[in-house]
Design an enzyme around this catalytic site. Sequence first.
Site, mmCIF file in Angstrom:
data_model
loop_
_atom_site.group_PDB
_atom_site.id
_atom_site.type_symbol
_atom_site.label_atom_id
_atom_site.label_comp_id
_atom_site.label_asym_id
_atom_site.label_seq_id
_atom_site.Cartn_x
_atom_site.Cartn_y
_atom_site.Cartn_z
ATOM 1 N N GLY A 1 0.835 -1.198 0.000
ATOM 2 C CA GLY A 1 0.000 0.000 0.000
ATOM 3 C C GLY A 1 0.867 1.245 0.000
ATOM 4 O O GLY A 1 0.729 2.116 -0.843
ATOM 5 N N THR B 1 3.746 -6.031 6.815
ATOM 6 C CA THR B 1 4.449 -5.417 7.923
ATOM 7 C C THR B 1 4.696 -6.408 9.050
ATOM 8 O O THR B 1 5.444 -6.116 9.966
ATOM 9 C CB THR B 1 3.604 -4.244 8.432
ATOM 10 O OG1 THR B 1 2.224 -4.651 8.380
ATOM 11 C CG2 THR B 1 3.766 -3.043 7.539
ATOM 12 N N GLN C 1 11.407 -5.172 7.009
ATOM 13 C CA GLN C 1 10.788 -3.858 6.873
ATOM 14 C C GLN C 1 11.836 -2.789 6.574
ATOM 15 O O GLN C 1 11.634 -1.919 5.727
ATOM 16 C CB GLN C 1 10.089 -3.482 8.180
ATOM 17 C CG GLN C 1 8.762 -4.119 8.362
ATOM 18 C CD GLN C 1 7.703 -3.235 7.756
ATOM 19 O OE1 GLN C 1 7.358 -3.405 6.586
ATOM 20 N NE2 GLN C 1 7.206 -2.292 8.495
ATOM 21 N N GLU D 1 8.249 3.213 8.423
ATOM 22 C CA GLU D 1 8.568 4.408 7.654
ATOM 23 C C GLU D 1 10.048 4.784 7.738
ATOM 24 O O GLU D 1 10.639 5.242 6.770
ATOM 25 C CB GLU D 1 7.738 5.606 8.146
ATOM 26 C CG GLU D 1 6.251 5.335 8.284
ATOM 27 C CD GLU D 1 5.463 5.507 6.998
ATOM 28 O OE1 GLU D 1 6.087 5.592 5.925
ATOM 29 O OE2 GLU D 1 4.226 5.551 7.068
#
Lengths: 708, 260, 335
Positions: A231, A463, A608, A675
């Site tokens: 996403g 994730t 990640q 992030e």
Amino acid sequence: MKEVTKVTGTPINRIDGIAKVTGKAPYSMDHPVKNPAYAILFKSTVAAGKIQAIDMTAAEKAPGVIAIITHQNAPKLNVKGGLRGGALLQSPEIEFFGQHIGIVVAETFEQARYASRLIQVTYDKKEPKVDFEKLAGQARLPKDKEKADARRGDVQTALRQATYKVEEVYETPIEHHHPMEPHATIAEWNGDHVTLYNSAQIVNGAQTATAATLNLKPEQVRIVSPYIGGGFGSKGGQWANLALAAVAAKHVNRPVKLALTRQQMVNSVGMRQHNRQKISLAATADGKLTALAHETTTHCAINDEFVEPCGDCSKVMYDTPNSLITYRVVPMNLILPTYTRGPGKSTGSFALESAMDELAYKLKMDPIAFRIKNEPDRDPSNGKPWSSRATVQCLQEGAKAFGWENRKSEPRQNQQGNYWIGYGVAAGTYPAHQRPTSALVKLKRTGDHVAATVELAAADLGTGTYTILTQTAADALGLPIQNVKVNIGDSSLPPAAGAVGSVGAASYANAVNDACVKLTQELVVKSGKQFFVRPTAAQLMRSEKITDYQTRVDSKPPESAEAYSAHSFNANFAEVAVHQSTGMIRVNRFLAVTGAGTILNPKTARSQIIGGNVWGIGMALTEESVVDPRWGNFVTRSLADYHVPTHLDIGHLDAIFINEKDEHVNTLGVKGIGEVGIVAVAAAVANAVFNATGKRIRELPITPDKVL
Amino acid sequence: MDEHESPELTEDEKQLFADLMPEDLTEIMDKGVNRRHFLKLMTLAGGGILAAQSAVAEQVLTRSSSETLPTELVPDSLENAVTVACKVNGKARTFTIDSRMTLLDTLRERLDLTGSKKGCDHGQCGACTVIVNGSRVLSCLTLAASCAGKTVQTIEGLAQGNRLHPMQEAFLKHDGFQCGFCTPGQICSAVALLDEAKKGHASYVTGNLRPPVGPVKLSNEEIRERMSGNICRCGAYPNIVAAIQEVHSGQSVEQVFRSV
Amino acid sequence: MRPFTYTRATDATSAIKLLAENPHAKFLAGGTNLLDLMKEDVERPTALIDISDLDLNDIKPITAGVNQGGISLGGLGKNTDAANHPLVRQHYPLLSQAILAGASGQIRNMATNGGNLLQRTRCPYFYEVAMPCNKREPGTGCGARDGINRMHAIFGWSEHCVAVYPSDLAVALTALDAGVIVRSANGQQRRIPIADFYRLPGDEPEKDTNLPHGELITAIELPKNRFANQSYYLKVRDRASYAFALVSVAAALETEGNTIKQARIAMGGVAHKPWRALKAEQMLVGKEATEANFKLAADAEMADAKPLTHNAFKVELGNRSIVLALRMAVNGGKA
Ligand SMILES: Cc1cc2nc3c(=O)[nH]c(=O)nc-3n(C[C@H](O)[C@H](O)[C@H](O)COP(=O)(O)OP(=O)(O)OC[C@H]3O[C@@H](n4cnc5c(N)ncnc54)[C@H](O)[C@@H]3O)c2cc1C
Ligand code: SF4
Ligand code: FES
Ligand code: FES
């Protein structure tokens, strides 16, 4: 009772891994429905104006066509319902090229696609505003209060007085998320309730926005999203296609499958906007920063505003008495920009950390020493103490592990065969938040066997949510992981935060932990006994002969957390090889050192970080969406034109986590990693390119033509 | 397990050893499986916790196959209908389709095999990779009509019953995915790639192409180039390469989780 | 995708006949280019004749005629098989390399040699039916001429079209002076030299090649040569793999001592056809194989380049790429 060893913090394989490697994990379009019809959207081919007429004669007669829906016959929807980007077929107005202007529904996908090609549209065209070069001068202050000018001290004077300074403009292009799974929906009505199989990073958000748009109550809409094929922000807020799938299904009274094509994605589900960032830095001769200004000019949609917070890193990274952060934005006839991996921080850090490298070079200081010299002991933007901050450790440990001492301080000193070799460093940050999340934990005992089900409307877009929640619940309840089942990705479950902005792990894991702790406590009370060593919930179920028990919490971040400034921090190291003849660049080695508090699963966490690094390398070297300023269309509308990195673009990547115990941020000390992995990656690469070649590239991506 | 406990191997088991531990195969065939073989197999296949996890994962997270298989449900309005007979994952299948239907859409919409993914529909991502007549191809650029008489293998056809293909095991162990959407394509591509290496195929990074052709041992760089037709937007590349290298070399590739 | 009838051809003669009868019919080989364009509504055939089963995929030595001693590649052979065939790798490594530089493993397994030659431009305006494009719809104008043209031509373009031709394989074939063997409806077989197979856009950009409708590529012939140990295919692109060329160079040398007896240079990514760098070749013959001479040759060739708004870099890049490819050819693939 035998002890169950703790699994939190161990690198177990992904719980959802088997489903994924066998092809059995159901993504949006994989859910079985009876007798579906197939819908395809068609688009405007002008960027501004009004639809004059739509000729559907040929399309209506095409075999298999069941319905065509346009603004002329679409039901009235609430355009302020919370879906992003407009394009809901509510009026003939055109705001950008590629805007959805209708839906064809047919018996088969082939028939729908063909019929959509037969539709002829005429427009009253207006001159589109799409040329950022021309429009940037008209940019104005954003409406968003967060983007107001933030001034501390007097940057101008400090700059004027400084001998050592950098004042440069850094450009990052429009980028697209391009998750591998295109946005797609299966809509199935049952009376006045609709089920939407649709990937959602924010499950409850998708539900409420769609319900409001369709003029329904939230409980009439169910979002089912157990698996999300990526996403990166584009499936956070939802877009018109979600509601239009429901509209089409209602219209034809059948389940409808509606997938965007890869080409439609560039105009349908947001993008990262083009940012023009001016950085001004001033320092004393011994390397103490005296001023930092970060001024961003960008664009947004013609009727809606979104501005990436490019100045965020500049607010908190370095200690400086004088600081200025500003934003200016100009509306353009392009799809609404939106959150894109590391929103603002990935792009902002490119500008800030490039400038830091430039200034270190002017000061003849090692860039690591220069950064450490300006390390702030509390958050410079609000004066709060850090909940934890590992920047210095990241830089120092990284330097050791990477072999930073082998870096030549002057560029063009390291030649290997036909290549210039260069090293670069950059540091970054991303805020850590825990958001309100509810969780339901159910225990069931059969004989001695106790099994748990954990339920919340969380999201896993790769994730690791399934995995870390299984680990968290197993440990908190005293069960082996195979006795724990985690149900997420369904709006009918207890409401949860979104998997966006790195809040997922902290919000979900704390909520599940809170629920398990609460459940255990309730069982203790229920037993009426006193314990020296607190038993686990599993033990209590057995000793108290309880067969079923469940509890739910509505979990919130601890109030004490407010007193601290909480962020994840990192330092990145890149080694690049630049071909002397062709300018082709390869990142040979990349090391990310991250301080993100508790790491719940080192395997999924490492993935990640590496994934963020790959994104950052793409941002640095290959990714760019290009608009034709005459028509406002993207010329890079396919994955052959928009270059995301391939296997061969990625060399050796390595990740190190700082063993960090953050006692303030939340109960479990989780700060989030989704992030931060992309932050300060592009800068590390660009700084390495400078170190290799002596060329300072301030405009991404660094394609071969720019380094020739 | 006792030394040389089970000299009798099933065909499946032989295949598993042949794929994962070719260097030990002769010994195994002669003397049977010993403890060392077993331990090695477990390391290669992802280790102890795997078995425990599979049980949960299988029941909880996978797609329930629909009872209403749309296979034989042919919309009456089909134009230019073509009837195709081919073998999919070992089973003979016959279906009537619109001549425009791709193999990808046929698998997904008609044969209830939704493992193959549509990432781009234009040959630009590799998510739809399947194995046709033994070689990896893109099902989005293949007309189903052109598959008559061919054998098609998809991600759903790789595991033998409940036993995963060694490549699937290796992807699990090395976390060769995040969202998992590109994974079926990556795995099909990787499986076929090993065959190409056995046949001695070259790549753009091979260097000198002139020496006689024979089975090749692939460096990580070779694997990267040969897998470049499979985009992973999540960026699982290093883990995918580790997984493929492990199966290709038959040697366990170390996983390092570093913290300081 | 428009509706079409699908026919599986069992022999070449009937396949050609079927095609010749219908001006809107197309052969389907690997489908990797045709289906892509049909989904975009750029190609709109009403009939597809699937030729992939035809027995035209042999790779074999040529035993008679002008090209005796060379080899012949079946028109329907797969790119992968051509690149990996021992005869090709041994005698035409340049060709193997060029094929392997293109697309991806999966696509090369599907793509045929004939289909590869006939793939169409990747110009983004050509691909988007909402944009003007003379190649797709003659007379609508060229979207790229004054648009975004970083990827476009620097040689031989016209005001009507500035597209580049995308094949890597064909660039190597051009350097190797290959011949394309085609068969027409009357059963006649002829050989078109590769140099005559492709064309510049002129005022008919809708025509990519000089192959008339209704003819089938049955084979590609490679003449014998002495380039095998001194050749290199260099491809410069925006990412490391799975991308079309910004510039590519196929370079092959035959030397005696250090003197160049024959030089072949062809470029991709610079023109509407594979660009044979004849000027550079002429500069090199009879000269020493030195870096300085390579540079002179590159300068000579690139002096004629006419860049567009966004692709001036291709002139410098082309220049350097010629030099580098020649150096790599001489050094057996090493820089
Ligand atoms: C994402 C992507 C990346 C790519 N990258 C590259 C690259 O880097 N370099 C490169 O060179 N190529 C690249 N390609 C292009 C690919 O190599 C071509 O699509 C392929 O070679 C075409 O062969 P095909 O057999 O599939 O042709 P088809 O698509 O089947 O046919 C193409 C055309 O040729 C005609 N045709 C086919 N065979 C014959 C014949 N025997 N006689 C007469 N007419 C015939 C067809 O009618 C059609 O018009 C890429 C393709 C894709 C999708
Ligand atoms: S360059 Fe050629 S293909 Fe591209 S738009 Fe112009 S005419 Fe069309
Ligand atoms: S879906 Fe086939 S390559 Fe992308
Ligand atoms: S795992 Fe998400 S795209 Fe590869």
